[in-house]
Design an enzyme around this catalytic site. Structure first.
Site, PDB file in Angstrom:
ATOM      1  N   MET A  23      -7.774   8.961  -3.048  1.00  0.00           N
ATOM      2  CA  MET A  23      -8.865   9.429  -2.188  1.00  0.00           C
ATOM      3  C   MET A  23      -9.272  10.857  -2.565  1.00  0.00           C
ATOM      4  O   MET A  23      -8.443  11.646  -3.015  1.00  0.00           O
ATOM      5  CB  MET A  23      -8.419   9.402  -0.731  1.00  0.00           C
ATOM      6  CG  MET A  23      -8.008   8.020  -0.254  1.00  0.00           C
ATOM      7  SD  MET A  23      -7.508   8.062   1.491  1.00  0.00           S
ATOM      8  CE  MET A  23      -6.803   6.398   1.630  1.00  0.00           C
ATOM      9  N   MET A  34     -12.669  -4.667   2.163  1.00  0.00           N
ATOM     10  CA  MET A  34     -12.083  -3.785   3.182  1.00  0.00           C
ATOM     11  C   MET A  34     -12.257  -4.415   4.552  1.00  0.00           C
ATOM     12  O   MET A  34     -13.375  -4.756   4.947  1.00  0.00           O
ATOM     13  CB  MET A  34     -12.742  -2.409   3.155  1.00  0.00           C
ATOM     14  CG  MET A  34     -12.513  -1.591   1.889  1.00  0.00           C
ATOM     15  SD  MET A  34     -10.779  -1.412   1.455  1.00  0.00           S
ATOM     16  CE  MET A  34     -10.168  -0.497   2.889  1.00  0.00           C
ATOM     17  N   SER A  53       0.851  -1.188   0.000  1.00  0.00           N
ATOM     18  CA  SER A  53       0.000   0.000   0.000  1.00  0.00           C
ATOM     19  C   SER A  53       0.887   1.239   0.000  1.00  0.00           C
ATOM     20  O   SER A  53       1.448   1.627   1.029  1.00  0.00           O
ATOM     21  CB  SER A  53      -0.885  -0.008   1.247  1.00  0.00           C
ATOM     22  OG  SER A  53      -1.654   1.174   1.276  1.00  0.00           O
TER      23      SER A  53
END
Ligand code: DX5
Ligand code: ZN
Length: 217
Positions: free
Chosen positions: A38, A138, A9
């Site tokens: 985002m 998630m 990530s």
């Protein structure tokens, strides 16, 4: 036994030494660079954007995904396809017409996936399983690294895994994935693991030492 694949990530990487970070991760033989994009609306954070994507794309030939934690992703999937994303995840929670958005991704010759929040049930998205290549589950609320794993999501993962018997999508988990979780979840049908601060970043060991060890789990 399915082969595990690992997706660092990159919001957790040290951007003050990005080329070295990318090189070390490549030498550790990671599989897919995971890019958390985002917009501050769908999630209350910003993390990575198009310039970060371009900077990493210019420094690696490895696969890159984009996890679009943005509203109305259908407007932007072609942009990320053109920037060189190999896999594009959208959140169906914020797309009026996810099938058409997923088809836009495929029309660009890219792999597509849906990312589903902890509170999103399989029942509400299972029809999409017929068109996706990846399901990103998630295991924390999206938007921030360093959170705690939400154990109740395991039941959802087991339910999703039943569909992989006849549909060709792969299950990936994202959020607070520790080595213990990798071992546990690989036994219930998870193949892909987004790795952040719980396993890979800000550790004493090198990326290669860590990846070599979790490959054995
Ligand atoms: C969560 C992010 C991931 C991940 C980070 O929205 O998509 O980057 O949680 O890894 P951890 O949770 O291990 O710090
Ligand atoms: Zn992510």
């Amino acid at each position: 036994m399915n082969e595990k694949f690992f997706c660092p990530s990159m919001m957790c990487a040290d951007f003050t030494k990005l080329p070295e970070e990318i090189k070390s991760l490549e030498e550790a033989d990671i599989d897919i660079f995971h890019m958390d994009i985002m917009d501050g609306v769908f999630v209350p954070n910003f993390a990575l954007g198009t310039e970060d994507f371009k900077a990493i794309r210019a420094n690696t030939d490895k696969l890159m995904d984009v996890h679009l934690m943005i509203s109305n992703p259908g407007q932007y999937v072609e942009l990320f396809a053109d920037l060189g994303a190999d896999i594009i995840y959208i959140h169906p929670e914020t797309d009026q017409h996810p099938i058409s958005t997923l088809n836009k991704i495929k029309a660009k010759g890219k792999k597509c996936g849906i990312a589903i929040n902890p509170e999103t049930s399989i029942e509400t998205v299972k029809e999409l399983f017929h068109v996706i290549d990846y399901l990103l589950v998630m295991t924390v609320s999206p938007g921030f690294a360093g959170q705690s794993y939400l154990e109740f999501v395991n039941d959802k993962i087991k339910e999703a895994a039943k569909y992989t018997d006849e549909l060709p999508f792969k299950i990936v988990v994202d959020g607070a994935i520790s080595p213990a979780k990798i071992e546990e979840l690989s036994k219930i049908g998870v193949e892909g693991f987004v790795l952040g601060t719980s396993t890979l970043f800000n550790k004493e060991e090198s990326y290669k030492e860590i990846v070599d060890s979790i490959q054995q789990l």
